[in-house]
Design an enzyme around this catalytic site. Structure first.
Site, PDB file in Angstrom:
ATOM      1  N   GLU A  29       9.393  -1.675  11.047  1.00  9.20           N
ATOM      2  CA  GLU A  29       8.871  -0.531   9.979  1.00  9.20           C
ATOM      3  C   GLU A  29       8.840   0.844  10.454  1.00  9.20           C
ATOM      4  O   GLU A  29       8.914   1.314  11.794  1.00  9.20           O
ATOM      5  CB  GLU A  29       7.103  -0.732  10.085  1.00  9.20           C
ATOM      6  CG  GLU A  29       6.479   0.172   8.991  1.00  9.20           C
ATOM      7  CD  GLU A  29       4.988  -0.419   8.626  1.00  9.20           C
ATOM      8  OE1 GLU A  29       4.613  -1.621   9.339  1.00  9.20           O
ATOM      9  OE2 GLU A  29       4.570   0.077   7.926  1.00  9.20           O
ATOM     10  N   ASN A 174       4.070  -5.235  -0.153  1.00  8.42           N
ATOM     11  CA  ASN A 174       3.570  -5.436   0.936  1.00  8.42           C
ATOM     12  C   ASN A 174       2.140  -5.549   1.087  1.00  8.42           C
ATOM     13  O   ASN A 174       1.393  -4.464   0.471  1.00  8.42           O
ATOM     14  CB  ASN A 174       4.005  -4.386   2.087  1.00  8.42           C
ATOM     15  CG  ASN A 174       3.142  -4.688   3.620  1.00  8.42           C
ATOM     16  OD1 ASN A 174       3.553  -5.477   4.212  1.00  8.42           O
ATOM     17  ND2 ASN A 174       2.315  -3.801   3.914  1.00  8.42           N
ATOM     18  N   GLU A 175       1.177  -6.477   1.510  1.00 10.88           N
ATOM     19  CA  GLU A 175      -0.210  -6.686   1.509  1.00 10.88           C
ATOM     20  C   GLU A 175      -0.939  -5.952   0.462  1.00 10.88           C
ATOM     21  O   GLU A 175      -1.938  -4.911   0.627  1.00 10.88           O
ATOM     22  CB  GLU A 175      -0.578  -5.954   2.641  1.00 10.88           C
ATOM     23  CG  GLU A 175       0.059  -6.801   4.170  1.00 10.88           C
ATOM     24  CD  GLU A 175      -0.603  -6.299   5.293  1.00 10.88           C
ATOM     25  OE1 GLU A 175      -1.161  -5.488   5.258  1.00 10.88           O
ATOM     26  OE2 GLU A 175      -0.520  -6.914   6.306  1.00 10.88           O
ATOM     27  N   TYR A 246      -2.894 -11.334  12.509  1.00  9.21           N
ATOM     28  CA  TYR A 246      -2.720 -10.898  13.877  1.00  9.21           C
ATOM     29  C   TYR A 246      -3.665 -11.444  14.570  1.00  9.21           C
ATOM     30  O   TYR A 246      -4.683 -11.478  14.085  1.00  9.21           O
ATOM     31  CB  TYR A 246      -2.726  -9.071  13.927  1.00  9.21           C
ATOM     32  CG  TYR A 246      -1.513  -8.531  13.283  1.00  9.21           C
ATOM     33  CD1 TYR A 246      -0.241  -8.222  13.828  1.00  9.21           C
ATOM     34  CD2 TYR A 246      -1.499  -7.971  11.844  1.00  9.21           C
ATOM     35  CE1 TYR A 246       0.523  -7.446  13.286  1.00  9.21           C
ATOM     36  CE2 TYR A 246      -0.385  -7.592  11.262  1.00  9.21           C
ATOM     37  CZ  TYR A 246       0.620  -7.299  12.131  1.00  9.21           C
ATOM     38  OH  TYR A 246       1.794  -6.770  11.371  1.00  9.21           O
ATOM     39  N   GLU A 294       4.727 -11.283   9.030  1.00 12.83           N
ATOM     40  CA  GLU A 294       4.058 -10.380   9.925  1.00 12.83           C
ATOM     41  C   GLU A 294       3.121 -11.273  10.829  1.00 12.83           C
ATOM     42  O   GLU A 294       2.165 -11.881  10.244  1.00 12.83           O
ATOM     43  CB  GLU A 294       3.364  -9.344   9.500  1.00 12.83           C
ATOM     44  CG  GLU A 294       4.083  -8.392   8.824  1.00 12.83           C
ATOM     45  CD  GLU A 294       3.157  -7.008   8.393  1.00 12.83           C
ATOM     46  OE1 GLU A 294       2.125  -6.937   8.940  1.00 12.83           O
ATOM     47  OE2 GLU A 294       3.810  -6.405   7.232  1.00 12.83           O
TER      48      GLU A 294
HETATM   49  O1  AHR Z   1       2.640  -4.098  11.371  1.00 16.70           O
HETATM   50  C1  AHR Z   1       1.605  -3.148  11.407  1.00 16.70           C
HETATM   51  C2  AHR Z   1       1.143  -3.290   9.854  1.00 16.70           C
HETATM   52  O2  AHR Z   1       0.171  -4.463   9.706  1.00 16.70           O
HETATM   53  C3  AHR Z   1       1.824  -3.337   8.308  1.00 16.70           C
HETATM   54  O3  AHR Z   1       2.452  -2.139   8.119  1.00 16.70           O
HETATM   55  C4  AHR Z   1       0.859  -3.865   7.743  1.00 16.70           C
HETATM   56  O4  AHR Z   1       1.773  -4.743   6.566  1.00 16.70           O
HETATM   57  C5  AHR Z   1       0.008  -4.605   8.450  1.00 16.70           C
HETATM   58  O5  AHR Z   1      -1.245  -4.679   7.955  1.00 16.70           O
END
Ligand code: AHR
Length: 499
Positions: A29, A174-175, A246, A294
């Site tokens: 990114e 994205n998101e 994450y 991700e």
């Molecule tokens: O990878 C970092 C960020 O995490 C990305 O930009 C976003 O898609 C996610 O929230």
């Protein structure tokens, strides 16, 4: 089963699914120092004639990234791809409202394609569904994939790239469920915009595959309703649904953290069910798969927003042994759910939330670099349904969990197989029998182990090799069985070859 013994049963006939090569992908990114100072750093003595860091290219090749997602991430939702093509001295400097940084646009779509070619990775581009229109999304497909003779394809040729790039994988936004996203939409609005964008994109090039934004994570208040709704609206025009997640051990509960595979499987299973439900409801013959585009350990220990500077140091994480063992389990889960998960991209490949860190004079490979490299290099063919007998570990979050987390692969064409074993116990070494039940005559051709006594051990610039994967003596196979020592807090990989 005694506290210190285990058995792993592998059978090449007990298959789950073909392992998609795209499970070993990365994500780059325009954020912090991922692109600038990570991939692209023309002033560095380590840069090649294109401005790419040669040490980074080499490490990425070592990890065999099959697919590369770009340019965002949250950055995507304010990005005009036209800013990033054409003569570099005419590209605009812009304020990036996702990360409060300055974007110089010296690296854009053409440089990204060149970068993918340099590391032999398939590009996966994303189109802006925040400030971007369905028209700008379709224009980018024309720019990348159409033969010359029309405006955007001719623009590509004018900028030095006559032949189409034939980019096959395309993320539609994205998101978009996240209020933090530039141009955030509600689920119906997004479903309709994504459907219309995907339609136009596929009319330009019917061979492309599109990825619909799923929920940003499984804690979103709209999860999994968002996924169901967007899928119901756009089903026939999309090929994958994205998952993002994450994790970290901010709770300081290492036993539960080391059982993270359970959470990863739940997440996939819920969305697997959602896909089946929507397909049935729509009486569709079309299939949609999952794209975990991700995933990573992210401790949020470093700042995530800049102060209007170029390439700020954002989200530069330190990874420990326990993080590496969670990454190994994540990859095991990818193999165990290979029937529905077809794409996965670690976020991200260098500097940002990454196991690779650059500084002007060096490159640091952190702990979790090694499990990814081992699995992406050795998991081939079909994923196998492994049976495991192992002692149980008590965890606060998940109750009793087996000490071992295992996956395996077998490629019938080459006769090559692999077994991937995490011993998540912090205290107990295990003596494990690996039993191949299919009657094939095989030898163990290689073995590697990543292990340590301190779950918080990390690699540093001063001590870069604290935790690495070490080659181990390949155990002998007798009557289809090999015996193996698994230290506590370890990840072991065996490769095999059938006669
Ligand atoms: O990878 C970092 C960020 O995490 C990305 O930009 C976003 O898609 C996610 O929230």
């Amino acid at each position: 089963m005694s506290r210190n013994t285990a058995k792993i049963f592998v059978d090449a006939n007990r298959t789950i699914a073909e392992i998609s090569p795209l499970l070993f992908g990365g994500f780059a990114e325009h954020m912090g120092r991922c692109v600038y100072e990570g991939i692209y750093d023309p002033k560095s003595p380590r840069a090649d004639e294109r401005g790419f860091r040669t040490d980074v290219l080499e490490a990425l090749r070592e990890q065999k990234y099959s697919v590369m997602r770009y340019p965002g991430g949250n950055f995507l939702s304010g990005y005009n791809w036209l800013d990033g093509v054409g003569p570099k001295d005419q590209r605009p400097r812009r304020r990036d409202l996702a990360w409060f940084s300055i974007e110089t646009n010296q690296f854009g779509t053409d440089e990204f394609i060149e970068f993918c070619r340099a590391i032999d990775s398939e590009p996966m581009l994303a189109v802006n569904m925040g400030t971007g229109t369905i028209q700008s999304a379709a224009d980018l497909v024309e720019y990348c994939n159409a033969p010359t003779g029309t405006y955007y394809a001719d623009l590509r040729a004018k900028y030095g790239h006559k032949e189409p790039y034939n980019v096959r994988y395309w993320c539609v936004g994205n998101e978009m469920d996240g209020p933090w996203q530039i141009g955030h939409l509600d689920m119906e609005e997004y479903g309709k915009k994504a459907r219309e964008a995907a339609k136009m994109m596929k009319w330009h090039d019917p061979s492309i595959k599109t990825v619909l934004c799923g929920s940003s994570n499984d804690q979103m208040p709209t999860f999994p309703e968002w996924d169901r709704t967007a899928l119901e609206i756009a089903w026939e025009h999309v090929d994958y649904l994205s998952i993002h997640h994450y994790t970290n051990n901010s709770a300081g509960d290492t036993p539960s953290y080391l059982a993270s595979a359970i959470q990863f499987e739940h997440y996939l299973d819920t969305l697997d069910g959602t896909l089946r439900y929507v397909k049935a409801k729509k009486r569709s013959k079309h299939d949609v798969y999952l794209s975990w585009d991700e995933w990573q350990v992210w401790n949020f220990s470093a700042p995530t927003t800049g102060k209007w500077d170029e390439a700020p140091h954002l989200a530069e994480e330190i990874y420990t042994l326990e993080d590496a063992l969670v990454v190994a389990q994540w990859l095991n889960v990818f193999l165990r759910r290979a029937h529905v998960l077809k794409i996965a991209c670690v976020a991200q490949i260098v500097n940002i939330i990454s196991w690779l860190q650059t500084r002007p004079d060096g490159l640091l490979k952190q702990t979790s670099f090694y499990p990814f490299k081992l699995v992406s290099n050795h998991a081939r063919g079909e994923s196998l349904d492994v049976a495991v007998q192992a002692p149980t570990i008590d965890t606060a979050k998940w109750g009793g969990v087996p000490a071992l987390d295992v996956s395996a692969s077998y490629d019938a064409a080459s006769g090559e197989g692999a077994v991937f074993i995490v011993n998540r116990s912090e205290t107990d070494a295990l003596v494990t029998d690996v039993v191949w039940q299919d009657g094939k005559t095989l030898t163990v051709t290689g073995g590697w182990q990543l292990a340590g006594t301190d779950p918080k051990a990390a690699n540093t610039w001063e001590e870069p090799n604290n935790i690495t994967a070490q080659a181990i003596q390949a155990p002998a196979v007798e009557d289809g069985k090999a015996t193996l020592q698994l230290p506590p807090l370890s990840f072991t990989v065996l490769t095999t070859k059938a006669a």
